[in-house]
Motif scaffolding. Structure first.
Motif, mmCIF file in Angstrom:
data_model
loop_
_atom_site.group_PDB
_atom_site.id
_atom_site.type_symbol
_atom_site.label_atom_id
_atom_site.label_comp_id
_atom_site.label_asym_id
_atom_site.label_seq_id
_atom_site.Cartn_x
_atom_site.Cartn_y
_atom_site.Cartn_z
ATOM 1 N N ASP A 97 2.890 38.363 -47.683
ATOM 2 C CA ASP A 97 2.637 37.180 -46.850
ATOM 3 C C ASP A 97 2.555 37.536 -45.367
ATOM 4 O O ASP A 97 1.864 36.853 -44.603
ATOM 5 C CB ASP A 97 3.727 36.135 -47.065
ATOM 6 C CG ASP A 97 3.686 35.530 -48.461
ATOM 7 O OD1 ASP A 97 2.647 35.680 -49.135
ATOM 8 O OD2 ASP A 97 4.691 34.917 -48.877
ATOM 9 N N GLY A 98 3.251 38.596 -44.953
ATOM 10 C CA GLY A 98 3.317 38.914 -43.534
ATOM 11 C C GLY A 98 2.330 39.964 -43.061
ATOM 12 O O GLY A 98 2.226 40.219 -41.854
ATOM 13 N N MET A 99 1.583 40.578 -43.982
ATOM 14 C CA MET A 99 0.677 41.660 -43.600
ATOM 15 C C MET A 99 -0.547 41.110 -42.866
ATOM 16 O O MET A 99 -1.263 40.265 -43.401
ATOM 17 C CB MET A 99 0.242 42.432 -44.853
ATOM 18 C CG MET A 99 -0.543 43.698 -44.561
ATOM 19 S SD MET A 99 -1.044 44.531 -46.105
ATOM 20 C CE MET A 99 0.548 45.030 -46.769
ATOM 21 N N PRO A 100 -0.819 41.571 -41.645
ATOM 22 C CA PRO A 100 -2.010 41.102 -40.925
ATOM 23 C C PRO A 100 -3.285 41.557 -41.635
ATOM 24 O O PRO A 100 -3.292 42.591 -42.307
ATOM 25 C CB PRO A 100 -1.887 41.764 -39.551
ATOM 26 C CG PRO A 100 -0.459 42.180 -39.441
ATOM 27 C CD PRO A 100 -0.009 42.488 -40.833
ATOM 28 N N PRO A 101 -4.370 40.808 -41.463
ATOM 29 C CA PRO A 101 -5.643 41.242 -42.055
ATOM 30 C C PRO A 101 -6.187 42.469 -41.338
ATOM 31 O O PRO A 101 -5.831 42.747 -40.185
ATOM 32 C CB PRO A 101 -6.554 40.035 -41.850
ATOM 33 C CG PRO A 101 -6.005 39.354 -40.630
ATOM 34 C CD PRO A 101 -4.511 39.561 -40.699
ATOM 35 N N TYR A 102 -7.049 43.194 -42.023
ATOM 36 C CA TYR A 102 -7.663 44.380 -41.425
ATOM 37 C C TYR A 102 -8.392 44.020 -40.148
ATOM 38 O O TYR A 102 -9.181 43.073 -40.095
ATOM 39 C CB TYR A 102 -8.640 45.029 -42.401
ATOM 40 C CG TYR A 102 -9.416 46.176 -41.784
ATOM 41 C CD1 TYR A 102 -8.771 47.355 -41.454
ATOM 42 C CD2 TYR A 102 -10.787 46.061 -41.524
ATOM 43 C CE1 TYR A 102 -9.465 48.408 -40.868
ATOM 44 C CE2 TYR A 102 -11.487 47.101 -40.948
ATOM 45 C CZ TYR A 102 -10.833 48.279 -40.621
ATOM 46 O OH TYR A 102 -11.523 49.311 -40.053
ATOM 47 N N ASP A 103 -8.119 44.801 -39.109
ATOM 48 C CA ASP A 103 -8.779 44.637 -37.817
ATOM 49 C C ASP A 103 -9.220 46.029 -37.386
ATOM 50 O O ASP A 103 -8.378 46.916 -37.182
ATOM 51 C CB ASP A 103 -7.793 44.051 -36.806
ATOM 52 C CG ASP A 103 -8.406 43.786 -35.437
ATOM 53 O OD1 ASP A 103 -9.264 44.586 -35.012
ATOM 54 O OD2 ASP A 103 -8.009 42.811 -34.783
ATOM 55 N N PRO A 104 -10.519 46.282 -37.247
ATOM 56 C CA PRO A 104 -10.973 47.631 -36.910
ATOM 57 C C PRO A 104 -10.436 48.152 -35.589
ATOM 58 O O PRO A 104 -10.374 49.366 -35.384
ATOM 59 C CB PRO A 104 -12.502 47.500 -36.884
ATOM 60 C CG PRO A 104 -12.781 46.050 -36.778
ATOM 61 C CD PRO A 104 -11.643 45.343 -37.419
ATOM 62 N N GLN A 201 -8.128 46.443 -56.659
ATOM 63 C CA GLN A 201 -7.297 46.634 -55.470
ATOM 64 C C GLN A 201 -7.484 45.418 -54.575
ATOM 65 O O GLN A 201 -8.575 44.854 -54.515
ATOM 66 C CB GLN A 201 -7.710 47.910 -54.733
ATOM 67 C CG GLN A 201 -6.910 48.204 -53.473
ATOM 68 C CD GLN A 201 -7.191 49.590 -52.946
ATOM 69 O OE1 GLN A 201 -6.722 50.587 -53.492
ATOM 70 N NE2 GLN A 201 -7.962 49.685 -51.874
ATOM 71 N N SER A 202 -6.429 45.031 -53.872
ATOM 72 C CA SER A 202 -6.496 43.856 -52.998
ATOM 73 C C SER A 202 -6.079 44.226 -51.585
ATOM 74 O O SER A 202 -5.187 45.060 -51.388
ATOM 75 C CB SER A 202 -5.578 42.745 -53.527
ATOM 76 O OG SER A 202 -5.979 42.330 -54.812
ATOM 77 N N SER A 203 -6.730 43.605 -50.627
ATOM 78 C CA SER A 203 -6.412 43.820 -49.208
ATOM 79 C C SER A 203 -6.565 42.501 -48.452
ATOM 80 O O SER A 203 -7.398 41.662 -48.824
ATOM 81 C CB SER A 203 -7.355 44.854 -48.585
ATOM 82 O OG SER A 203 -7.238 46.114 -49.196
ATOM 83 N N PRO A 204 -5.806 42.320 -47.374
ATOM 84 C CA PRO A 204 -5.977 41.125 -46.540
ATOM 85 C C PRO A 204 -7.152 41.330 -45.576
ATOM 86 O O PRO A 204 -7.221 42.321 -44.849
ATOM 87 C CB PRO A 204 -4.647 41.021 -45.789
ATOM 88 C CG PRO A 204 -4.143 42.427 -45.714
ATOM 89 C CD PRO A 204 -4.666 43.141 -46.926
ATOM 90 N N LEU A 205 -8.079 40.385 -45.586
ATOM 91 C CA LEU A 205 -9.270 40.454 -44.740
ATOM 92 C C LEU A 205 -9.469 39.119 -44.033
ATOM 93 O O LEU A 205 -8.983 38.084 -44.498
ATOM 94 C CB LEU A 205 -10.507 40.762 -45.586
ATOM 95 C CG LEU A 205 -10.564 42.121 -46.272
ATOM 96 C CD1 LEU A 205 -11.720 42.153 -47.260
ATOM 97 C CD2 LEU A 205 -10.711 43.232 -45.249
ATOM 98 N N LEU A 206 -10.214 39.147 -42.945
ATOM 99 C CA LEU A 206 -10.650 37.919 -42.303
ATOM 100 C C LEU A 206 -11.958 37.487 -42.943
ATOM 101 O O LEU A 206 -12.956 38.214 -42.890
ATOM 102 C CB LEU A 206 -10.850 38.119 -40.803
ATOM 103 C CG LEU A 206 -9.615 38.032 -39.917
ATOM 104 C CD1 LEU A 206 -9.998 38.303 -38.474
ATOM 105 C CD2 LEU A 206 -8.937 36.666 -40.035
#
Length: 274
Positions: A97-104, A201-206
């Motif tokens: 829940d706390g992981m920020p989304p990927y930001d380059p 695989q899952s990742s947080p994205l905008l």
């Protein structure tokens, strides 16, 4: 490797100028598009550390060249899948829940080393959009290298490694072996049969301005034979090697490497891999 070990393993400090000279002797020329894998501690003591290494690499390819480095952030995944190390089950929801989304720009690479971390701050660097296996690039071909990085197959044809192959670019290993050579993953995908194992695989994205967990597929990578492939490739004569600082540099054309490795895997690998 600690700093004391680095000092003891070096006859003299390397400098920006000496590294450029080493790279020139190895065959690096202005105008190259080159993906670099580097371990700072393995090239000996460098006056100015990672900063000097980045400046030397930029100088070696010049303003007409393009420099690329993998900038992987493999921790930007579901903590339920972590094993090196795992986290307690009761932590996983909080982390997720706390992981920020990927930001380059903001997302730090994980275990990629000080040189990569310095390089991504070079003015004009573009970082590709994959949340776990991105690459950073600067130079005339940087936008092409970083563009349209495919989510599902992040080390395949529509990846910086695939773009490097298209551009007939080079791969430089500085103080590392082919075990760290991400272009071999492109060969792995080219040799994979239709029944090769893919895993979710899952990742947080905008997505449309909102943070979302996105699930996609990844090929089950297996780099256990990359060292053997690299040794065989070097024996073919298509790799140039020589001193870079107190370490060893290896320079090769990406196409030569990937084509060789694809054939090697087709002959020696048994699929599906475990």
């Amino acid at each position: 490797m600690g700093e004391r070990d680095v000092i003891d393993g070096s006859v003299r400090p390397a400098t920006r100028a000496s590294l450029v000279a080493d790279l020139r002797a190895l065959g690096v020329t202005p105008g190259m598009t080159m993906m670099v894998h580097v371990a700072l501690s393995r090239i000996g003591y460098v006056a100015g550390g990672a900063h000097a290494v980045v400046l030397a690499l930029l100088e070696s390819v010049g303003d007409t060249g393009t420099l690329v480095m993998p900038a992987h952030s493999t921790d930007l995944t579901d903590p339920a899948d972590w094993s090196n190390p795992p986290v307690p089950v009761e932590w996983q929801a909080t982390i997720r829940d706390g992981m920020p989304p990927y930001d380059p720009v903001m997302t730090p690479p994980r275990e990629m080393g000080a040189v990569v971390d310095c390089f991504r701050h070079v003015p004009g660097v573009i970082r590709s959009g994959h949340p776990t296996v991105s690459a950073a690039a600067v130079g005339p071909n940087a936008a092409f290298v970083a563009a349209d990085h495919e989510l599902r197959d992040g080390l395949g044809e529509r990846s910086p490694q695939g773009r490097l192959y298209e551009l007939d670019g080079h791969v430089l290993l500085m103080g590392v072996t082919h075990a760290n050579n991400t272009s071999l993953h492109l060969a792995e995908r080219r040799s994979a049969p239709a029944d090769a194992r893919w895993r979710p695989q899952s990742s947080p994205l905008l997505v449309d301005g909102e943070r979302r967990w996105v699930t996609y597929e990844c090929l089950d990578d297996d780099p256990s034979d990359f060292e053997n492939i690299g040794e065989a490739f070097a024996e073919s004569g298509a790799e140039r090697s020589g001193p870079v600082g107190a370490g060893v540099g290896r320079l090769m054309r990406c196409r030569d490497l990937v084509d060789f490795a694809t054939d090697w895997m087709n002959e020696h690998r048994t699929w599906p891999r475990s």
